[in-house]
Design an enzyme around this catalytic site. Structure first.
Site, PDB file in Angstrom:
ATOM      1  CD  GLU A  94      -2.463  -1.101   2.761  1.00 22.64           C
ATOM      2  OE1 GLU A  94      -3.299  -1.964   2.958  1.00 22.64           O
ATOM      3  OE2 GLU A  94      -2.175  -0.210   3.583  1.00 22.64           O
ATOM      4  CB  CYS A 107       2.470   7.140   3.783  1.00 23.25           C
ATOM      5  SG  CYS A 107       2.834   5.895   5.027  1.00 23.25           S
ATOM      6  CB  CYS A 114       6.294  -5.784   9.023  1.00 19.47           C
ATOM      7  SG  CYS A 114       7.604  -5.131  10.090  1.00 19.47           S
ATOM      8  CB  CYS A 118       4.245  -3.628  16.298  1.00 14.13           C
ATOM      9  SG  CYS A 118       5.999  -3.276  16.039  1.00 14.13           S
ATOM     10  CB  CYS A 121       1.340  -2.705  13.384  1.00 20.47           C
ATOM     11  SG  CYS A 121       1.807  -2.490  11.658  1.00 20.47           S
ATOM     12  CB  CYS A 338       1.058   0.948   7.786  1.00 15.30           C
ATOM     13  SG  CYS A 338       1.594  -0.059   9.142  1.00 15.30           S
TER      14      CYS A 338
END
Ligand code: SAH
Ligand code: SF4
Length: 352
Positions: A94, A107, A114, A118, A121, A338
């Site tokens: 994205e 952004c 990832c 976290c 997220c 995100c």
């Protein structure tokens, strides 16, 4: 057909080699470079200063498209646009465009998924798929540069705060930064590109040693190890003492201010105790704190802090002499946080 060469993955020297192997004179590399990074050409056919034969040859042996737009959403106020791109292998990433006053900020993503996990997220919740190549990072910017050019505007700022941990994909991300700041190419000022890291200590030190001009933001979100361990698993590997030492090293080496990101989660990290711990942690350091109420995600139960808690948290920081800004959440109605658009497209039966 043999694999076509992705031109955005080549730096100027590699492009010159590539063209030389096609039997082209040396000056062609700069010409093609300008078409790519100054005119944002979307096809070889547009490169009208090149001989027709070369344009045809390039179309046969090289490729530009690295990121194909597959979904787009615009916030109700029209100021935020989010595009979901499919990479050549079908992975989805994205990119968000934010229009605010005269700024046109992108952004961008540095990885598909990832590895850092976290808990709050959306990208962390999907796990790590792969690193992006420099071409895939740059392609996101060129897509929007093209769109903005049709509006008589241009990209003014970039934040590497989309999907992924940029310093986990250090070489490709920093090569993309170099590409985008090349005065003979895209020519964006280095100070206009902010990298955000979850806190990879050795990479922060490397970044400091390289005396990078691009600003650095560190996603802190908690000021005690007990709290940060719960939110950000990588804290167990590089706890706050090591992280803060690296941050201080960065400020000393570069003389640059560091930004700390703090997503305020109701009853979790928005307490007076956390605010005070943060105040003690960063007091006296050349820094600024960005407070952002949590963007709710499907995989995490936390809620954004109330306005009162945000104000109280900020007031506590002020007592410690720590400057902070409360960031408005842009594009909340299109889930511009995100990883959130991809999550929904996949949940609705997409792939990637
Ligand atoms: N991996 C890097 C950059 C991408 S995340 C990093 O973690 O810094 C960009 C920012 O969005 C980080 O500060 C991250 O902590 C924050 N973020 C992620 N999910 C969020 C959410 N649900 N609400 C608010 N901020 C979030
Ligand atoms: Fe990765 Fe950043 Fe999300 Fe953490 S906040 S999981 S580091 S993208």
């Amino acid at each position: 057909m043999t694999q076509r060469t992705p031109l955005y993955d080549l730096d100027l020297a590699a492009l010159a080699n590539f063209l030389q192997e096609l039997g082209e004179p040396a000056f062609r590399a700069r010409q093609v470079w300008q078409w790519l990074y100054q005119h944002y050409a979307a096809s070889f056919a547009e490169m009208t200063s090149l001989p027709q034969g070369l344009r045809d040859k390039l179309a046969a042996v090289a490729v530009l498209d690295r990121a194909r737009p597959v979904a787009e959403e615009r916030s109700s106020d029209g100021q935020t646009t989010k595009v979901l791109f499919a990479l050549p292998d079908g992975k989805l990433i994205e990119t968000v465009r934010m229009d605010y006053d005269r700024r046109r900020t992108l952004c961008i993503s540095s990885q598909a998924g990832c590895a850092m996990g976290c808990v709050f997220c959306a990208t962390g919740q999907m796990g790590f798929l792969r690193h992006l190549t420099v071409g895939e990072i740059v392609a996101q910017v060129l897509y929007f540069a093209r769109e903005l050019a049709t509006e008589g505007a241009h990209v003014t700022n970039i934040v590497v705060m989309g999907m992924g941990e940029p310093l986990h994909n250090y070489d490709q991300t920093l090569a993309a930064v170099d590409r985008l700041t090349d005065p003979a190419g895209f020519n964006l000022g280095a100070r206009k590109i902010t990298l955000s890291t979850v806190g990879l200590v050795p990479a922060i030190r490397r970044y400091a040693d390289e005396q990078r001009q691009t600003p650095l933001a560190v996603s802190l979100h908690a000021a005690t190890d007990a709290e940060r361990d719960r939110l950000i698993p990588i804290n167990r590997k590089w706890p706050l003492a090591e992280l803060m030492a690296a941050c201080r090293y960065y400020v000393e080496r570069t003389g640059r201010r560091i930004t700390f990101e703090w997503a305020l989660i109701a009853g979790e990290n928005d307490t007076p105790e956390q605010a005070q711990a943060l105040g003690r942690l960063v007091r006296g350091l050349l820094c600024h704190v960005n407070l952002i109420p949590l963007n709710p995600t499907a995989g995490y139960g936390g809620d954004p802090s109330s306005r009162e808690r945000v104000t109280a948290f900020q007031a506590e920081l002020t007592r410690y002499g720590v400057s902070s800004t409360v960031r408005v959440r842009r594009g909340i109605d299109i889930q511009a946080g995100c990883g959130q658009l991809r999550s929904r497209v996949v949940a609705e039966g997409g792939t990637g």
